[in-house]
Scaffold this motif. Structure first.
Motif, PDB file in Angstrom:
ATOM      1  N   LEU A   1       0.953  -1.193  -0.033  1.00 20.94           N
ATOM      2  CA  LEU A   1       0.045  -0.051   0.006  1.00 20.94           C
ATOM      3  C   LEU A   1       0.878   1.261   0.057  1.00 20.94           C
ATOM      4  O   LEU A   1       0.657   2.282  -0.702  1.00 20.94           O
ATOM      5  CB  LEU A   1      -1.014   0.080   1.323  1.00 20.94           C
ATOM      6  N   GLU A   2       1.969   1.226   0.941  1.00 21.76           N
ATOM      7  CA  GLU A   2       2.725   2.584   1.008  1.00 21.76           C
ATOM      8  C   GLU A   2       3.680   2.713  -0.364  1.00 21.76           C
ATOM      9  O   GLU A   2       3.908   3.658  -0.728  1.00 21.76           O
ATOM     10  CB  GLU A   2       3.546   2.469   2.202  1.00 21.76           C
ATOM     11  N   GLN A   3       3.839   1.412  -0.828  1.00 23.00           N
ATOM     12  CA  GLN A   3       4.686   1.559  -2.181  1.00 23.00           C
ATOM     13  C   GLN A   3       3.758   2.028  -3.342  1.00 23.00           C
ATOM     14  O   GLN A   3       4.274   2.826  -4.320  1.00 23.00           O
ATOM     15  CB  GLN A   3       5.254   0.046  -2.267  1.00 23.00           C
ATOM     16  N   THR A   4       2.634   1.653  -3.338  1.00 23.27           N
ATOM     17  CA  THR A   4       1.658   2.132  -4.301  1.00 23.27           C
ATOM     18  C   THR A   4       1.460   3.723  -4.156  1.00 23.27           C
ATOM     19  O   THR A   4       1.515   4.279  -5.141  1.00 23.27           O
ATOM     20  CB  THR A   4       0.260   1.572  -4.420  1.00 23.27           C
ATOM     21  N   LYS A   5       1.341   4.015  -2.918  1.00 22.86           N
ATOM     22  CA  LYS A   5       1.176   5.439  -2.722  1.00 22.86           C
ATOM     23  C   LYS A   5       2.447   6.321  -3.285  1.00 22.86           C
ATOM     24  O   LYS A   5       2.357   7.270  -3.700  1.00 22.86           O
ATOM     25  CB  LYS A   5       0.901   5.757  -1.305  1.00 22.86           C
ATOM     26  N   ALA A   6       3.494   5.619  -3.037  1.00 22.06           N
ATOM     27  CA  ALA A   6       4.845   6.221  -3.370  1.00 22.06           C
ATOM     28  C   ALA A   6       4.855   6.437  -4.953  1.00 22.06           C
ATOM     29  O   ALA A   6       5.362   7.448  -5.614  1.00 22.06           O
ATOM     30  CB  ALA A   6       6.047   5.453  -2.979  1.00 22.06           C
ATOM     31  N   PHE A   7       4.441   5.291  -5.616  1.00 25.38           N
ATOM     32  CA  PHE A   7       4.529   5.374  -7.114  1.00 25.38           C
ATOM     33  C   PHE A   7       3.655   6.467  -7.839  1.00 25.38           C
ATOM     34  O   PHE A   7       3.690   7.291  -8.437  1.00 25.38           O
ATOM     35  CB  PHE A   7       4.206   4.075  -7.662  1.00 25.38           C
ATOM     36  N   LYS A   8       2.441   6.550  -7.190  1.00 25.92           N
ATOM     37  CA  LYS A   8       1.458   7.646  -7.347  1.00 25.92           C
ATOM     38  C   LYS A   8       2.130   9.185  -7.175  1.00 25.92           C
ATOM     39  O   LYS A   8       1.957  10.100  -8.025  1.00 25.92           O
ATOM     40  CB  LYS A   8       0.202   7.744  -6.836  1.00 25.92           C
ATOM     41  N   LEU A   9       2.535   9.130  -6.068  1.00 21.60           N
ATOM     42  CA  LEU A   9       3.297  10.609  -5.861  1.00 21.60           C
ATOM     43  C   LEU A   9       4.590  10.868  -6.803  1.00 21.60           C
ATOM     44  O   LEU A   9       4.624  12.219  -7.289  1.00 21.60           O
ATOM     45  CB  LEU A   9       3.806  10.796  -4.242  1.00 21.60           C
ATOM     46  N   ALA A  10       5.159   9.794  -7.279  1.00 20.21           N
ATOM     47  CA  ALA A  10       6.344  10.221  -7.990  1.00 20.21           C
ATOM     48  C   ALA A  10       5.737  10.658  -9.439  1.00 20.21           C
ATOM     49  O   ALA A  10       6.338  11.349 -10.012  1.00 20.21           O
ATOM     50  CB  ALA A  10       7.207   8.924  -8.211  1.00 20.21           C
ATOM     51  N   ASN A  11       4.673   9.735  -9.786  1.00 21.33           N
ATOM     52  CA  ASN A  11       4.159   9.933 -11.152  1.00 21.33           C
ATOM     53  C   ASN A  11       3.500  11.437 -11.042  1.00 21.33           C
ATOM     54  O   ASN A  11       3.405  12.274 -12.064  1.00 21.33           O
ATOM     55  CB  ASN A  11       3.124   8.788 -11.535  1.00 21.33           C
ATOM     56  N   ASP A  12       2.839  11.911 -10.006  1.00 19.78           N
ATOM     57  CA  ASP A  12       2.338  13.223  -9.886  1.00 19.78           C
ATOM     58  C   ASP A  12       3.496  14.359 -10.368  1.00 19.78           C
ATOM     59  O   ASP A  12       3.327  15.397 -10.778  1.00 19.78           O
ATOM     60  CB  ASP A  12       1.533  13.533  -8.631  1.00 19.78           C
ATOM     61  N   LEU A  13       4.447  13.850  -9.431  1.00 19.40           N
ATOM     62  CA  LEU A  13       5.541  15.043  -9.470  1.00 19.40           C
ATOM     63  C   LEU A  13       6.272  15.089 -10.960  1.00 19.40           C
ATOM     64  O   LEU A  13       6.513  15.980 -11.068  1.00 19.40           O
ATOM     65  CB  LEU A  13       6.815  14.443  -8.548  1.00 19.40           C
ATOM     66  N   LYS A  14       6.422  13.728 -11.629  1.00 17.95           N
ATOM     67  CA  LYS A  14       6.752  13.872 -12.857  1.00 17.95           C
ATOM     68  C   LYS A  14       6.062  14.791 -13.742  1.00 17.95           C
ATOM     69  O   LYS A  14       6.361  15.335 -14.969  1.00 17.95           O
ATOM     70  CB  LYS A  14       6.915  12.626 -13.658  1.00 17.95           C
ATOM     71  N   GLN A  15       4.587  14.681 -13.732  1.00 22.04           N
ATOM     72  CA  GLN A  15       3.698  15.574 -14.458  1.00 22.04           C
ATOM     73  C   GLN A  15       3.729  16.794 -14.469  1.00 22.04           C
ATOM     74  O   GLN A  15       3.328  17.595 -15.213  1.00 22.04           O
ATOM     75  CB  GLN A  15       2.198  14.792 -14.062  1.00 22.04           C
ATOM     76  N   GLY A  16       4.431  17.229 -13.480  1.00 26.01           N
ATOM     77  CA  GLY A  16       4.563  18.779 -13.000  1.00 26.01           C
ATOM     78  C   GLY A  16       3.500  19.478 -12.125  1.00 26.01           C
ATOM     79  O   GLY A  16       2.545  18.634 -11.514  1.00 26.01           O
ATOM     80  N   GLY A  17       3.647  20.765 -12.002  1.00 29.00           N
ATOM     81  CA  GLY A  17       2.676  21.395 -11.082  1.00 29.00           C
ATOM     82  C   GLY A  17       1.263  21.264 -11.243  1.00 29.00           C
ATOM     83  O   GLY A  17       0.475  21.317 -10.531  1.00 29.00           O
TER      84      GLY A  17
END
Length: 89
Positions: A6-22
């Motif tokens: 669950l924590e790993q999935t949340k981290a992947f989502k956060l990393a993807n959001d950061l890659k997408q930009g502001g």
């Protein structure tokens, strides 16, 4: 799904959001969802063409800072700077 997954999935989502930009972080729920293929078609209809180049990292940081503060994002910031430099749209 265990706690680690669950924590790993949340981290992947956060990393993807950061890659997408502001825009992905701020107001993503309000923005209409378009997939990449649809976005490409919309960009082509506007006459936009992808363009890549290599720039100094200090310059890129300045551009990113301006793009975060600009409503149009990186594309509009670069277009405005190129027009100011003497290029025409």
């Amino acid at each position: 799904m265990n706690k680690f997954q669950l924590e790993q999935t949340k981290a992947f989502k956060l990393a993807n959001d950061l890659k997408q930009g502001g825009r992905a972080r701020a107001g993503a729920a309000d923005a209409p969802k378009t997939d990449r293929r649809e976005q490409r078609k919309l960009d082509q209809a506007k006459g936009l063409v992808p363009f890549a180049c290599k720039l100094d990292e200090k310059l890129v940081k300045q551009l990113k800072d301006r793009a975060e503060a600009h409503e149009g994002g990186m594309t509009e910031v670069l277009a405005e700077l190129l027009v100011k430099a003497g290029l025409e749209r």
